[in-house]
Design an enzyme around this catalytic site. Structure first.
Site, PDB file in Angstrom:
ATOM      1  N   LYS A  89       0.826  -1.217   0.000  1.00  0.00           N
ATOM      2  CA  LYS A  89       0.000   0.000   0.000  1.00  0.00           C
ATOM      3  C   LYS A  89       0.855   1.261   0.000  1.00  0.00           C
ATOM      4  CE  LYS A  89      -2.108  -0.703   3.977  1.00  0.00           C
ATOM      5  NZ  LYS A  89      -1.591  -1.960   4.500  1.00  0.00           N
ATOM      6  N   ARG A 124      -9.286   0.816   9.257  1.00  0.00           N
ATOM      7  CA  ARG A 124      -8.801  -0.517   9.601  1.00  0.00           C
ATOM      8  C   ARG A 124      -9.813  -1.296  10.418  1.00  0.00           C
ATOM      9  NH1 ARG A 124      -2.925   0.716   9.278  1.00  0.00           N
ATOM     10  NH2 ARG A 124      -1.684  -1.120   9.714  1.00  0.00           N
ATOM     11  N   ARG A 151      12.069  -5.839   5.707  1.00  0.00           N
ATOM     12  CA  ARG A 151      11.895  -4.421   5.395  1.00  0.00           C
ATOM     13  C   ARG A 151      12.820  -3.557   6.259  1.00  0.00           C
ATOM     14  NH1 ARG A 151       5.811  -2.132   5.107  1.00  0.00           N
ATOM     15  NH2 ARG A 151       5.800  -2.175   7.370  1.00  0.00           N
ATOM     16  N   ARG A 156      11.691  -1.285  11.673  1.00  0.00           N
ATOM     17  CA  ARG A 156      10.601  -0.823  12.533  1.00  0.00           C
ATOM     18  C   ARG A 156      10.381  -1.848  13.644  1.00  0.00           C
ATOM     19  NH1 ARG A 156       5.601   0.544   8.546  1.00  0.00           N
ATOM     20  NH2 ARG A 156       4.486  -0.326  10.323  1.00  0.00           N
ATOM     21  N   ARG A 161       0.220  -8.707  14.026  1.00  0.00           N
ATOM     22  CA  ARG A 161      -0.347  -7.708  13.101  1.00  0.00           C
ATOM     23  C   ARG A 161      -1.201  -8.384  12.028  1.00  0.00           C
ATOM     24  NH1 ARG A 161       4.609  -4.738  10.901  1.00  0.00           N
ATOM     25  NH2 ARG A 161       3.170  -3.301   9.881  1.00  0.00           N
TER      26      ARG A 161
HETATM   27  P1  AMP Z   1       1.162   0.849   9.280  1.00  0.00           P
HETATM   28  O1  AMP Z   1       2.332   1.730   9.058  1.00  0.00           O
HETATM   29  O2  AMP Z   1      -0.034   1.224   8.464  1.00  0.00           O
HETATM   30  O3  AMP Z   1       1.501  -0.613   9.188  1.00  0.00           O
HETATM   31  O4  AMP Z   1       0.691   1.111  10.814  1.00  0.00           O
HETATM   32  C1  AMP Z   1       1.555   0.832  11.902  1.00  0.00           C
HETATM   33  C2  AMP Z   1       0.748   0.734  13.186  1.00  0.00           C
HETATM   34  O5  AMP Z   1       0.098   1.990  13.452  1.00  0.00           O
HETATM   35  C3  AMP Z   1      -0.386  -0.286  13.197  1.00  0.00           C
HETATM   36  O6  AMP Z   1       0.058  -1.594  13.498  1.00  0.00           O
HETATM   37  C4  AMP Z   1      -1.285   0.282  14.292  1.00  0.00           C
HETATM   38  O7  AMP Z   1      -0.771   0.046  15.582  1.00  0.00           O
HETATM   39  C5  AMP Z   1      -1.189   1.771  14.041  1.00  0.00           C
HETATM   40  N1  AMP Z   1      -2.215   2.208  13.064  1.00  0.00           N
HETATM   41  C6  AMP Z   1      -2.003   2.722  11.812  1.00  0.00           C
HETATM   42  N2  AMP Z   1      -3.170   2.995  11.207  1.00  0.00           N
HETATM   43  C7  AMP Z   1      -4.146   2.650  12.079  1.00  0.00           C
HETATM   44  C8  AMP Z   1      -5.571   2.669  12.040  1.00  0.00           C
HETATM   45  N3  AMP Z   1      -6.246   3.097  10.953  1.00  0.00           N
HETATM   46  N4  AMP Z   1      -6.245   2.227  13.133  1.00  0.00           N
HETATM   47  C9  AMP Z   1      -5.610   1.820  14.227  1.00  0.00           C
HETATM   48  N5  AMP Z   1      -4.276   1.729  14.340  1.00  0.00           N
HETATM   49  C10 AMP Z   1      -3.541   2.160  13.276  1.00  0.00           C
END
Ligand code: AMP
Length: 217
Positions: free
Chosen positions: A13, A88, A127, A160, A171
């Protein structure tokens, strides 16, 4: 053009969103990036969010909904935006629907990228991200020229915390439980387009451009 990129962590994404930004000049709204920025700046929201993020869990809906509501009303979103990593959960999707309808801004497409579980684990565990410019690399599939250093700015590459194998599994489970139901939600809304995210980056990009050509009028 208002679109959502949907799919599990590691489906591509973020990579595809950045290509859409470059080509169409609309902003990428990544709740993950916004939250990581808040963690880095040690704001009260960031400190609270970190507890959930480190465990691979979702940050509470009201926090992310608040972030997105504020962000999509900024001037640079006038011609559209790409939501990456939001919504999400079903309550997030409902909240988004309400706010967009009150602003008179319908969504054009929800593009779902499908990738199998084994590939996701490989992609996420390898990554690496530049601390300075945020450029992503992969130790095997897209390694930097000089180990540990960003090709673009020379910044330090890091893994990360939530890309460690122990957290990846959680996750992906969270995705299956809380986010995957959005696929049906948006199918019912007539907005869903499903693409094969197992293809290489240029092929996925080609397919996305074909979809987006449909909302260029
Ligand atoms: P990402 O970079 O999109 O993989 O997001 C990293 C982390 O941020 C996720 O595992 C969640 O802990 C938090 N996060 C990001 N977007 C959301 C969302 N829309 N709702 C809840 N938690 C989020």
């Amino acid at each position: 053009m208002r679109i959502i990129l949907l799919g599990p962590p590691g489906c591509g994404k973020g990579t595809q969103a950045k290509m859409i930004v470059d080509k169409f000049g609309i902003p990428q709204i990544s709740t993950g990036e916004i939250l990581r920025g808040a963690v880095k700046d040690a704001t009260p929201m960031g400190l609270e969010a970190k507890k959930f993020m480190d465990g691979g869990l979702l940050v509470p809906d009201e926090v992310v909904v608040g972030i997105v509501k504020e962000r999509i009303q900024k001037k640079d979103c006038q011609n559209g935006f790409i939501l990456d990593g939001f919504p999400r959960t079903l309550p997030q999707a409902d909240a988004l629907k309400k706010v967009l309808s009150s602003l008179g801004l319908p969504l054009d497409y929800v593009i779902s990228l499908e990738v199998d579980q084994k590939a996701l684990i490989e992609r996420l565990s390898g990554r690496r991200t530049c601390r300075d410019c945020g450029r992503g690399f992969h130790v095997a599939f897209d390694p930097p020229r000089c180990a540990g250093k960003c090709d673009v700015c020379g910044g330090e590459l890091y893994q990360r915390d939530d890309d460690r194998e122990s957290t990846i599994e959680e996750r992906l489970n969270v995705y299956g439980r809380q986010t995957a139901p959005l696929i049906d939600y948006y199918r019912k809304e007539g907005l869903l387009v499903t693409l094969d995210g197992m293809e290489d980056i240029p092929s996925v990009w080609g397919n996305i451009q074909q979809v987006l050509a449909g909302c260029m009028g």
